[in-house]
Design an enzyme around this catalytic site. Structure first.
Site, short mmCIF file in Angstrom:
data_model
loop_
_atom_site.label_atom_id
_atom_site.label_comp_id
_atom_site.label_asym_id
_atom_site.label_seq_id
_atom_site.Cartn_x
_atom_site.Cartn_y
_atom_site.Cartn_z
N ASP A 7 0.81 -1.21 0.00
CA ASP A 7 0.00 0.00 0.00
C ASP A 7 0.85 1.27 0.00
O ASP A 7 1.86 1.36 0.71
CB ASP A 7 -0.85 -0.04 1.28
N GLU A 67 1.53 -0.50 -5.05
CA GLU A 67 0.61 0.58 -5.38
C GLU A 67 1.37 1.90 -5.38
O GLU A 67 1.78 2.39 -4.33
CB GLU A 67 -0.52 0.67 -4.35
C1 GLC Z 1 -3.76 3.52 -0.27
C2 GLC Z 1 -5.08 2.78 -0.16
C3 GLC Z 1 -6.12 3.72 0.37
C4 GLC Z 1 -5.69 4.17 1.75
C5 GLC Z 1 -4.30 4.78 1.72
C6 GLC Z 1 -3.74 4.93 3.10
O1 GLC Z 1 -3.80 4.52 -1.21
O2 GLC Z 1 -5.43 2.22 -1.39
O3 GLC Z 1 -7.38 3.13 0.41
O4 GLC Z 1 -6.60 5.11 2.24
O5 GLC Z 1 -3.39 4.00 1.00
O6 GLC Z 1 -3.39 3.67 3.63
#
Ligand code: GLC
Ligand code: MG
Length: 574
Positions: A220, A293
């Protein structure tokens, strides 16, 4: 004895290894948002037993592996992205035994379970943070602390940095008498990756879940993990303004040059990959994978793959199309964005295609409901890994949720005027299984987010019975992906004029497949014969959508393929 050896060798040749190396290279990945997938215990929130119950559905639609948004102990300030116990399951989702059952059942069905790993921050209710705030020696430097600066006798945060969820990136902690840094919510304090003990502790979390049977992680918010190094006095620089943004609380007010995409971030992903390799050796079996991500520039993303000496993430999410295509994009733009990834990928790496997730507007809402099949065709025909967010196979669209009912912290921290631009609730509503109560998601009297009002039309049960439903087209595309041409073939992507996108896959000795997509509402006739040299004169329809007057198995001349408005088809050579 010799006979036995020969037999052994033959067997070894036939079965070079029981482990499937590279299974993920042509995988169909599916994202489950557990709160909204299936509620087994009637509390209105989805859970692990619900997922286990519905694994056969994933099998039905041809899914190889599924990544679950966080299922760990959490006060749910960011619906699980604020983890309080990194090695435990939140009771709302079930127990560790439920997780073990899920993994065991998934194994029987040959579906791999991938977990969400949130390295950037924990919850402020995590034991590490509680001890850090108390100044306990071992945890003192687990988070990013600063006493701030005093200007005209008034204490201020150390920098002007703004959090992704609005406002200061720093919150004062009374007990510690210092500010802590949080790139997201104040209940999500950032871990300090300049402390090697943090890196070790987080690597241990990876090992823990891999030993429990997870096949890898979606990592993440990777670009946020590091901030620039502090200077000799322990201070950081302010970030420069973004001209044109006037709201000083809004994340886009600043250019995040010191708080995102720091080079150390890439190194950290390589270090996490080393753990994956280590655990592959320890546990055997099929390859374990990392998905990362990052909404980052292409040249940064490509480094996530690895750098020649180090392996990185096998799947740095490709958000090129998700982030840049809009309702008005033409075929040239689609083609260019697809090329951006394919042409810039390092040698030997695998592409992946993402059009949706729990943070982004639904495809049918963003691009129009009549482009849902087009998108599903594009991402299945392109080479590599196809990634689907739950509900996109049905054509679920955004659900309007009023300001009063909004629960997403990203929106709740804003105001009634702005929340619609920020809220992610509309894409996180319960999955639509059937036309029964709560779309078959739950038998609770109310669900944590409302069920879409279109559930009687858009649901698994109904779409199974409609020949050209989004679901059935999705399933046909999955079957097609087993063809050697789609697994290993060459790829040509081109626009024929502004309206028609064409993707051709070909492999020596095998049929070629050509996806032809009319993005707009003009009737088009395209000449594939001149677009691709040496294509057979006749082509056969393999997949059609409900805009087509053609049927599966019909033939057409390659030099005049007629396309109705928003028609999207896959043709093959005969
Ligand atoms: C990422 C997740 C999102 C979350 C953020 C903080 O972007 O996909 O849903 O709010 O991280 O963890
Ligand atoms: Mg439940």
């Amino acid at each position: 004895m010799v006979k036995f050896l020969v037999l052994g060798c033959l067997l070894a040749l036939a079965l070079p290894t029981l482990a499937e190396v590279g299974w993920w290279k042509t995988a169909q990945l599916y994202q489950i948002y557990p709160r909204s997938y299936k509620d087994s215990d009637g509390d209105g929130v989805g859970d692990l037993n619900g997922i286990t119950e519905q694994l056969p559905y994933l099998k039905e639609i041809g899914i190889t592996a599924t990544w679950l948004s966080p299922i760990f102990t959490s006060p749910m300030a960011d619906f699980g992205y604020d983890v309080a116990d990194l090695k435990n399951i939140d009771p709302i989702f079930g127990t560790m035994e439920d997780f073990e059952k899920l993994v065991a059942r998934a194994k029987e069905l040959d579906i791999k379970i991938i977990l969400d790993f949130v390295p950037n921050h924990t919850s402020d209710e995590c034991d590490w943070f509680i001890r850090s705030a108390a100044g306990e020696e071992e945890y003192k430097d687990f988070y990013v602390w600063h006493t701030g600066k005093v200007v005209n006798g008034i204490r201020q945060p150390p920098t002007n940095w703004i959090s992704v969820f609005r406002g200061q990136m720093w919150t004062w902690n009374e007990q510690r008498q210092a500010y802590y840094l949080h790139q997201f919510h104040a209940k999500q304090p950032d871990l300090n990756y300049r402390n090697p003990q943090v890196v070790e502790a987080m690597k241990d979390v990876l090992r823990f879940w891999l030993r429990k049977g997870a096949y890898g992680f979606r990592i993440d918010a990777v670009p946020h993990v590091f901030e620039v190094s502090a200077d000799a006095d322990g201070n950081w620089p302010d970030e420069p303004r973004n001209e044109g943004v006037d709201d000083p609380e809004d994340y886009s007010y600043l250019q995040h040059i010191y708080t995102t995409n720091q080079p150390e971030t890439i190194e950290l992903v390589y270090a996490f990959r080393d753990v994956i390799e280590e655990m592959d050796r320890e546990l055997g079996g099929d390859d374990r994978i990392l998905l990362t991500e990052a909404y980052s520039p292409l040249e940064v993303l490509m480094q996530y793959y690895g750098n020649g000496t180090h392996l990185g993430s096998q799947i740095p999410f490709n958000f090129e199309l998700l982030a840049n295509i809009n309702y008005y994009s033409d075929a040239y733009h689609y083609s260019e964005l697809i090329h951006n990834w394919l042409d810039n990928m390092p040698e030997g790496q695998t592409a992946n295609w993402v059009f949706g997730n729990h943070d982004q507007s639904r495809i049918g809402t963003r691009l129009g409901a009549d482009r849902i099949d087009s998108v599903n065709i594009i991402k299945s025909i392109l080479p590599g890994i196809d990634i689907t967010y739950q509900g996109e196979e049905l054509g679920m669209t955004n659900v309007f949720i009023s300001w009063e009912d909004t629960v997403d912290p990203q929106a709740c921290q804003s105001n009634e005027e702005e929340f619609e631009r920020l809220t992610r609730d509309p894409v996180r509503t319960p999955f639509q299984w059937s036309d029964e109560q709560n779309a078959g998601f739950s038998n609770a009297s109310s669900t944590w987010l409302p069920v879409s009002s279109d559930y009687k039309l858009v649901n698994v049960k109904r779409e199974r019975g409609i020949a050209l439903s989004h679901l059935n087209i999705f399933k046909q595309l999955r079957t097609l992906r087993d063809e050697p041409t789609l697994k290993q073939g060459d790829t040509t992507v081109t626009a024929i004029g502004p309206n028609v996108l064409v993707i051709k896959r070909s492999l020596a000795g095998q049929k070629s497949y050509i996806a032809v997509i009319n993005i707009n509402d003009d009737v088009e006739t395209v000449d594939l014969d001149s677009a691709f040299t040496s294509i057979s004169t006749q082509l056969q329809y393999v997949v059609v959508n409900d805009k087509s007057v053609r049927r599966k198995n019909d033939l057409t001349f390659a030099n005049s393929v007629l396309l109705l408005p928003k028609e999207a088809v896959v043709l093959s050579t005969v």
